[in-house]
Scaffold this motif. Structure first.
Motif, mmCIF file in Angstrom:
data_model
loop_
_atom_site.group_PDB
_atom_site.id
_atom_site.type_symbol
_atom_site.label_atom_id
_atom_site.label_comp_id
_atom_site.label_asym_id
_atom_site.label_seq_id
_atom_site.Cartn_x
_atom_site.Cartn_y
_atom_site.Cartn_z
ATOM 1 N N UNK A 1 -12.357 14.986 -5.001
ATOM 2 C CA UNK A 1 -12.647 14.533 -3.548
ATOM 3 C C UNK A 1 -11.768 14.539 -2.811
ATOM 4 N N UNK A 2 -10.819 13.813 -4.082
ATOM 5 C CA UNK A 2 -9.665 12.597 -3.271
ATOM 6 C C UNK A 2 -8.601 12.208 -4.119
ATOM 7 N N UNK A 3 -7.449 11.988 -3.964
ATOM 8 C CA UNK A 3 -6.113 11.255 -5.071
ATOM 9 C C UNK A 3 -6.459 10.047 -4.699
ATOM 10 N N UNK A 4 -6.763 9.364 -6.181
ATOM 11 C CA UNK A 4 -6.278 7.824 -5.859
ATOM 12 C C UNK A 4 -4.920 7.448 -6.460
ATOM 13 N N UNK A 5 -3.911 6.750 -5.911
ATOM 14 C CA UNK A 5 -2.730 7.033 -6.381
ATOM 15 C C UNK A 5 -2.401 5.497 -6.589
ATOM 16 N N UNK A 6 -2.116 5.054 -7.519
ATOM 17 C CA UNK A 6 -1.470 3.501 -7.147
ATOM 18 C C UNK A 6 -0.540 3.612 -6.770
ATOM 19 N N UNK A 7 0.401 4.059 -7.553
ATOM 20 C CA UNK A 7 1.756 4.164 -6.739
ATOM 21 C C UNK A 7 3.048 3.071 -7.917
ATOM 22 N N UNK A 8 4.229 3.118 -7.342
ATOM 23 C CA UNK A 8 4.981 2.589 -8.129
ATOM 24 C C UNK A 8 5.270 1.186 -7.630
ATOM 25 N N UNK A 9 4.939 0.292 -8.608
ATOM 26 C CA UNK A 9 5.977 -1.156 -7.964
ATOM 27 C C UNK A 9 7.212 -1.209 -7.910
ATOM 28 N N UNK A 10 7.306 -1.822 -6.448
ATOM 29 C CA UNK A 10 8.593 -2.227 -6.774
ATOM 30 C C UNK A 10 8.840 -3.931 -6.432
ATOM 31 N N UNK A 11 8.479 -4.412 -5.267
ATOM 32 C CA UNK A 11 8.036 -5.993 -5.569
ATOM 33 C C UNK A 11 6.818 -6.079 -5.582
ATOM 34 N N UNK A 12 7.086 -7.204 -6.426
ATOM 35 C CA UNK A 12 5.165 -8.278 -6.532
ATOM 36 C C UNK A 12 5.965 -9.725 -5.908
ATOM 37 N N UNK A 13 5.700 -9.888 -5.036
ATOM 38 C CA UNK A 13 5.298 -11.511 -4.385
ATOM 39 C C UNK A 13 4.527 -11.851 -3.666
ATOM 40 N N UNK A 14 3.449 -12.123 -4.655
ATOM 41 C CA UNK A 14 2.170 -12.618 -3.387
ATOM 42 C C UNK A 14 2.559 -13.668 -3.076
ATOM 43 N N UNK A 15 2.665 -14.490 -3.849
ATOM 44 C CA UNK A 15 2.774 -16.291 -2.709
ATOM 45 C C UNK A 15 4.187 -15.701 -1.191
ATOM 46 N N UNK A 16 4.715 -14.378 -1.198
ATOM 47 C CA UNK A 16 5.230 -14.192 -0.010
ATOM 48 C C UNK A 16 4.784 -13.651 1.119
ATOM 49 N N UNK A 17 3.169 -12.914 -0.250
ATOM 50 C CA UNK A 17 2.626 -11.978 0.786
ATOM 51 C C UNK A 17 2.726 -10.113 0.865
ATOM 52 N N UNK A 18 3.319 -10.492 -0.348
ATOM 53 C CA UNK A 18 4.337 -9.231 -0.401
ATOM 54 C C UNK A 18 4.444 -8.600 -1.744
ATOM 55 N N UNK A 19 3.581 -7.488 -1.484
ATOM 56 C CA UNK A 19 3.105 -6.565 -3.589
ATOM 57 C C UNK A 19 3.284 -5.170 -2.564
ATOM 58 N N UNK A 20 4.514 -4.442 -2.784
ATOM 59 C CA UNK A 20 5.106 -2.902 -1.867
ATOM 60 C C UNK A 20 4.932 -1.993 -3.681
ATOM 61 N N UNK A 21 4.251 -1.213 -3.696
ATOM 62 C CA UNK A 21 3.803 -0.130 -4.008
ATOM 63 C C UNK A 21 4.531 1.267 -3.153
ATOM 64 N N UNK A 22 5.437 2.321 -4.239
ATOM 65 C CA UNK A 22 5.894 3.516 -3.079
ATOM 66 C C UNK A 22 5.164 4.518 -3.926
ATOM 67 N N UNK A 23 5.199 5.522 -3.206
ATOM 68 C CA UNK A 23 4.591 6.760 -3.589
ATOM 69 C C UNK A 23 4.141 7.334 -2.070
ATOM 70 N N UNK A 24 4.575 7.627 -0.857
ATOM 71 C CA UNK A 24 3.914 7.179 0.268
ATOM 72 C C UNK A 24 2.563 8.616 0.798
ATOM 73 N N UNK A 25 2.017 7.983 1.146
ATOM 74 C CA UNK A 25 0.713 8.548 0.850
ATOM 75 C C UNK A 25 0.571 9.584 2.249
ATOM 76 N N UNK A 26 1.179 9.472 3.415
ATOM 77 C CA UNK A 26 1.092 10.758 4.018
ATOM 78 C C UNK A 26 1.932 12.076 2.943
#
Length: 357
Positions: A91-116
């Motif tokens: 029904x769907x692909x559910x992707x975690x992606x690859x974490x590049x930056x994880x700095x939640x105190x700065x409001x940021x958590x970036x996983x790459x692996x573009x959804x489109x």
């Protein structure tokens, strides 16, 4: 959606960086949720892609943006080929992606692996970016697996994943509680590579070493362990705190491995003792570290033998996180909360994930 049975593909690219886990799973809701891992494989990263992912936090903005698209396309092509080979239509692909930056105190958590890019290459709906909604609600955006632990593994008192970073989840006073406990394979594998292997098989090299009291105490004194609220570890924390301690030590690699194992066993055992509601709690251990026999022995010793390890199949050990990301996608399709504020420290529970297609 009113369906009670879902077939999904969960994708996981962990911090260890060894390859892409693809798990084709079914989930069914009757009185309780049940699951089945119908098939699962790990596809190693091509050398160039693997090296780029390992060093992605050092790339320029343009190169990182290009890698985001390329990685999404690569994952989509692999899933498309996999579905054709298996003659399946999830029904769907559910992707975690690859974490590049994880700095939640700065409001940021970036996983790459573009959804489109992933959606177009695979020809299937995609759900990804599971973390950012929670981060914008003031949460850590991690860990995300505990909602799966609660609904898919309710008989385990503790669920521990020993991946690049170790995390734990459990029920406490009616709430699900979870957090990263300590590093794990990210540091162990780095030491093993100095000795000439990708990892320390069964903890054999660690077993040959000796504990350094000085390094053991220095690791336990790091600031991360004094945090009492929701907490998570990123690669940045390892580079700032853990790796310099190891690098400045003149110990042999085997002694460093042994001391790391003792440190991990001490930290995880301390948490189990603090939260256990029975004398012999049941503990489910998954992730690559579950195969580290020496660590399991040291954890048993730190717990005084008072625990009941749940025997997990190799398939569950290796693909539990991909299984749970498929389940996060199911909850997203149902518009039900898939991220717990008691785990992440956010203002409220939320339903994270962006749907493409």
């Amino acid at each position: 959606m009113n369906s009670t049975r879902y077939t999904m593909i969960g994708l996981m690219s962990g911090t260890s960086g060894d390859g892409l886990d693809i798990a084709y799973c079914s989930y069914e809701l009757q009185e309780h949720w049940s699951y089945a891992i119908l098939d699962a494989i790990t596809i190693p990263f091509p050398l160039e892609l693997g090296q780029k992912l390992q060093n992605c936090h050092n790339l320029s903005a343009l190169d990182l943006a290009l890698l985001d698209v390329d990685f999404g396309k690569w994952m989509g092509e692999k899933v498309r080929n996999y579905c054709l080979q298996k003659d399946i239509q999830p029904m769907a692909i559910c992707s975690h992606g690859h974490t590049v930056f994880h700095q939640p105190s700065k409001g940021l958590s970036l996983q790459i692996g573009n959804g489109w890019a992933l959606h177009q290459a695979a020809g299937l709906p995609v759900i990804n970016d599971f973390r950012m909604h929670d981060v914008q609600l003031g949460g850590q955006g991690a860990p995300l697996v505990p909602i799966g632990d609660r609904f898919l593994f309710p008989k385990s008192d503790f669920c521990i994943n020993l991946g690049g970073i170790a995390n734990i989840s459990m029920e406490s006073s009616g709430d699900r509680v979870a957090f990263d406990t300590c590093p794990f394979n990210l540091l162990l594998n780095a030491q093993a590579k100095i000795l000439g292997a990708e990892y320390d098989r069964n903890g054999a090299w660690a077993r040959e070493g000796k504990v350094s009291t000085q390094l053991f105490e220095a690791l336990n004194a790091l600031p991360f362990y004094s945090k009492t609220d929701a907490k998570s570890l990123g690669r940045e924390d390892l580079e700032k705190d853990f790796i310099p301690l190891l690098a400045s030590s003149d110990l042999s690699e085997r002694d460093k491995l042994n001391t790391l194992i003792e440190h991990y066993a001490f930290q995880i055992a301390t948490i189990i003792k603090n939260f256990q509601a029975s004398e012999n709690p049941s503990v489910l251990i998954t992730g690559g570290g579950a195969y580290n026999a020496f660590f399991i022995e040291r954890l048993t010793d730190q717990l005084g033998g008072k625990w009941n390890p749940t025997l997990a199949s190799p398939q569950l050990i290796e693909f539990k996180e991909a299984l749970v990301f498929g389940f996060l996608g199911v909850l997203r399709l149902r518009n039900e909360n898939n991220t717990l504020a008691t785990v992440t420290g956010a203002k409220r529970d939320s339903c994270g994930g962006v749907i493409y297609g």
